[in-house]
Each structure stands twice: as C-alpha cells, then as structure tokens.
Design a protein around this motif. Structure first.
Motif, mmCIF file in Angstrom:
data_model
loop_
_atom_site.group_PDB
_atom_site.id
_atom_site.type_symbol
_atom_site.label_atom_id
_atom_site.label_comp_id
_atom_site.label_asym_id
_atom_site.label_seq_id
_atom_site.Cartn_x
_atom_site.Cartn_y
_atom_site.Cartn_z
ATOM 1 N N ARG A 1 -30.092 -15.598 45.261
ATOM 2 C CA ARG A 1 -29.668 -14.531 44.338
ATOM 3 C C ARG A 1 -28.703 -13.564 44.992
ATOM 4 O O ARG A 1 -27.841 -12.996 44.319
ATOM 5 C CB ARG A 1 -30.897 -13.766 43.827
ATOM 6 N N PHE A 2 -28.863 -13.333 46.292
ATOM 7 C CA PHE A 2 -28.027 -12.370 47.003
ATOM 8 C C PHE A 2 -27.095 -13.130 47.947
ATOM 9 O O PHE A 2 -27.489 -14.122 48.572
ATOM 10 C CB PHE A 2 -28.879 -11.407 47.828
ATOM 11 N N THR A 3 -25.853 -12.649 48.054
ATOM 12 C CA THR A 3 -24.873 -13.280 48.938
ATOM 13 C C THR A 3 -24.128 -12.217 49.717
ATOM 14 O O THR A 3 -23.533 -11.309 49.122
ATOM 15 C CB THR A 3 -23.866 -14.108 48.121
ATOM 16 N N GLY A 4 -24.139 -12.349 51.024
ATOM 17 C CA GLY A 4 -23.422 -11.431 51.884
ATOM 18 C C GLY A 4 -22.062 -11.979 52.254
ATOM 19 O O GLY A 4 -21.867 -13.193 52.338
ATOM 20 N N SER A 5 -21.124 -11.091 52.496
ATOM 21 C CA SER A 5 -19.780 -11.518 52.858
ATOM 22 C C SER A 5 -19.053 -10.386 53.553
ATOM 23 O O SER A 5 -19.481 -9.221 53.511
ATOM 24 C CB SER A 5 -18.998 -11.942 51.608
ATOM 25 N N GLY A 6 -17.920 -10.737 54.186
ATOM 26 C CA GLY A 6 -17.070 -9.712 54.727
ATOM 27 C C GLY A 6 -16.446 -8.909 53.603
ATOM 28 O O GLY A 6 -16.304 -9.394 52.474
ATOM 29 N N GLY A 7 -16.105 -7.658 53.919
ATOM 30 C CA GLY A 7 -15.552 -6.778 52.899
ATOM 31 C C GLY A 7 -14.033 -6.810 52.850
ATOM 32 O O GLY A 7 -13.392 -7.646 53.457
ATOM 33 N N ASP A 8 -13.487 -5.857 52.149
ATOM 34 C CA ASP A 8 -12.044 -5.777 51.968
ATOM 35 C C ASP A 8 -11.326 -5.338 53.240
ATOM 36 O O ASP A 8 -10.112 -5.535 53.373
ATOM 37 C CB ASP A 8 -11.702 -4.804 50.838
ATOM 38 N N THR A 9 -12.048 -4.718 54.141
ATOM 39 C CA THR A 9 -11.480 -4.292 55.426
ATOM 40 C C THR A 9 -12.342 -4.864 56.550
ATOM 41 O O THR A 9 -13.509 -5.215 56.326
ATOM 42 C CB THR A 9 -11.434 -2.761 55.516
ATOM 43 N N PRO A 10 -11.817 -4.952 57.766
ATOM 44 C CA PRO A 10 -12.580 -5.554 58.870
ATOM 45 C C PRO A 10 -13.867 -4.821 59.220
ATOM 46 O O PRO A 10 -14.732 -5.390 59.887
ATOM 47 C CB PRO A 10 -11.594 -5.496 60.039
ATOM 48 N N ASN A 11 -13.991 -3.574 58.817
ATOM 49 C CA ASN A 11 -15.185 -2.814 59.172
ATOM 50 C C ASN A 11 -16.180 -2.721 58.031
ATOM 51 O O ASN A 11 -17.052 -1.856 58.026
ATOM 52 C CB ASN A 11 -14.783 -1.398 59.594
ATOM 53 N N MET A 12 -16.072 -3.608 57.056
ATOM 54 C CA MET A 12 -16.931 -3.524 55.878
ATOM 55 C C MET A 12 -17.568 -4.874 55.567
ATOM 56 O O MET A 12 -16.972 -5.925 55.779
ATOM 57 C CB MET A 12 -16.115 -3.062 54.663
ATOM 58 N N VAL A 13 -18.804 -4.818 55.104
ATOM 59 C CA VAL A 13 -19.466 -6.021 54.589
ATOM 60 C C VAL A 13 -20.029 -5.703 53.211
ATOM 61 O O VAL A 13 -20.289 -4.548 52.889
ATOM 62 C CB VAL A 13 -20.598 -6.517 55.517
ATOM 63 N N ASN A 14 -20.198 -6.749 52.420
ATOM 64 C CA ASN A 14 -20.710 -6.595 51.066
ATOM 65 C C ASN A 14 -21.977 -7.415 50.880
ATOM 66 O O ASN A 14 -22.190 -8.424 51.554
ATOM 67 C CB ASN A 14 -19.671 -7.080 50.042
ATOM 68 N N LEU A 15 -22.788 -6.992 49.930
ATOM 69 C CA LEU A 15 -23.953 -7.756 49.508
ATOM 70 C C LEU A 15 -23.899 -7.857 47.991
ATOM 71 O O LEU A 15 -24.104 -6.856 47.295
ATOM 72 C CB LEU A 15 -25.249 -7.086 49.954
ATOM 73 N N GLN A 16 -23.580 -9.036 47.513
ATOM 74 C CA GLN A 16 -23.553 -9.274 46.068
ATOM 75 C C GLN A 16 -24.954 -9.656 45.627
ATOM 76 O O GLN A 16 -25.515 -10.650 46.107
ATOM 77 C CB GLN A 16 -22.567 -10.399 45.731
ATOM 78 N N MET A 17 -25.519 -8.867 44.709
ATOM 79 C CA MET A 17 -26.875 -9.102 44.222
ATOM 80 C C MET A 17 -26.804 -9.531 42.768
ATOM 81 O O MET A 17 -26.246 -8.807 41.939
ATOM 82 C CB MET A 17 -27.718 -7.840 44.373
ATOM 83 N N SER A 18 -27.354 -10.698 42.481
ATOM 84 C CA SER A 18 -27.334 -11.230 41.127
ATOM 85 C C SER A 18 -28.750 -11.535 40.669
ATOM 86 O O SER A 18 -29.680 -11.562 41.480
ATOM 87 C CB SER A 18 -26.487 -12.510 41.081
ATOM 88 N N LEU A 19 -28.890 -11.771 39.375
ATOM 89 C CA LEU A 19 -30.209 -12.083 38.798
ATOM 90 C C LEU A 19 -31.253 -11.068 39.243
ATOM 91 O O LEU A 19 -32.355 -11.419 39.645
ATOM 92 C CB LEU A 19 -30.622 -13.497 39.194
ATOM 93 N N LEU A 20 -30.874 -9.813 39.161
ATOM 94 C CA LEU A 20 -31.737 -8.755 39.652
ATOM 95 C C LEU A 20 -33.023 -8.653 38.841
ATOM 96 O O LEU A 20 -33.038 -8.885 37.617
ATOM 97 C CB LEU A 20 -30.982 -7.427 39.657
ATOM 98 N N ARG A 21 -34.077 -8.289 39.563
ATOM 99 C CA ARG A 21 -35.410 -8.173 38.983
ATOM 100 C C ARG A 21 -35.910 -6.746 39.172
ATOM 101 O O ARG A 21 -35.460 -6.054 40.092
ATOM 102 C CB ARG A 21 -36.372 -9.125 39.696
#
Length: 125
Positions: free
Chosen positions: A66-86
C-alpha cells in the motif's frame, strides 16, 4: 541536521496521501530515512524506511503493498506515497534520519538520531 515533514491531511478510507521529508545537514545517500507513526498513548511504530535516498526501501507488514517510498524532487528529499488508506493508519507521522552502518535495524527508533516534527494523517469518513 534538520528534517521537515509535510503532506499530512484528512482523507477518506481507500484514499491516498503523499508524505515528504526534506533533510538538511546530512547527505541522504549515506543515510536511512524512516517514517514512524504515533497514536495517542502508544509508542512510535515503524512504518517504512528508505535507504540511500530511496534506492532501497523497507516496510512494516501493515504498509506492504500500500505504501511506496521513493526519492523526492530534490536530492535531499524522500517521499512516501500512501494508498488504500485505512482508519488504523491514522496518527502523527514522523520522519527520522540516521547514518547508515552495517547491521543497522531500520525498524528501531533508536537507530535514528534526528527527528522532524510530525505531520497528522487522519483517515476517516
């Protein structure tokens, strides 16, 4: 080291949110960045960890698929995409950073030495 988390909010069950964590003062390529969730009266619970700016990721069983982590728009950022939230995903989400080392346990809060202020995620209809 300073961390800035953003992206929380109110969403209905089944919806999605993207959390971001921006770090200053430490390169992400030699760090692990983790997300922990805390609800009232409980200890912080591991959610996900991103290693090397997002090149590798680890998830709690409740987040897998359900959750996917990835690098962000800049080198010092990361994202966590959360889907199918409960509703049980509700809580304050904190991002934390720690220097990578051999044998590091990504799921333990003690592995991280700097924490950002949390961002509230509420999943409710």
């Amino acid at each position: 080291v300073q961390l800035q988390a953003s992206g929380g909010g109110l969403v209905q069950p089944g919806g999605s949110l993207k959390l971001s964590c921006a770090a200053s003062g430490r390169p992400l390529r030699t760090s692990a960045v983790a997300w922990f969730r805390q609800t009232q009266g409980k200890e912080r619970e591991f959610v996900a960890a991103l290693v090397g700016g997002g090149s590798h990721s680890f998830y709690a069983d409740s987040a897998k698929g359900r959750f996917t982590g990835s690098g962000g728009d800049t080198p010092n950022m990361v994202n966590l995409q959360m889907s199918l939230l409960r509703p049980e995903d509700t809580g304050v989400y904190y991002c934390a950073i720690g220097r990578l080392y051999s044998g590091m346990n990504f799921t333990r809060a003690e592995s991280y030495d700097s924490w950002g202020r949390g961002t509230q995620v509420t999943v409710s209809s």
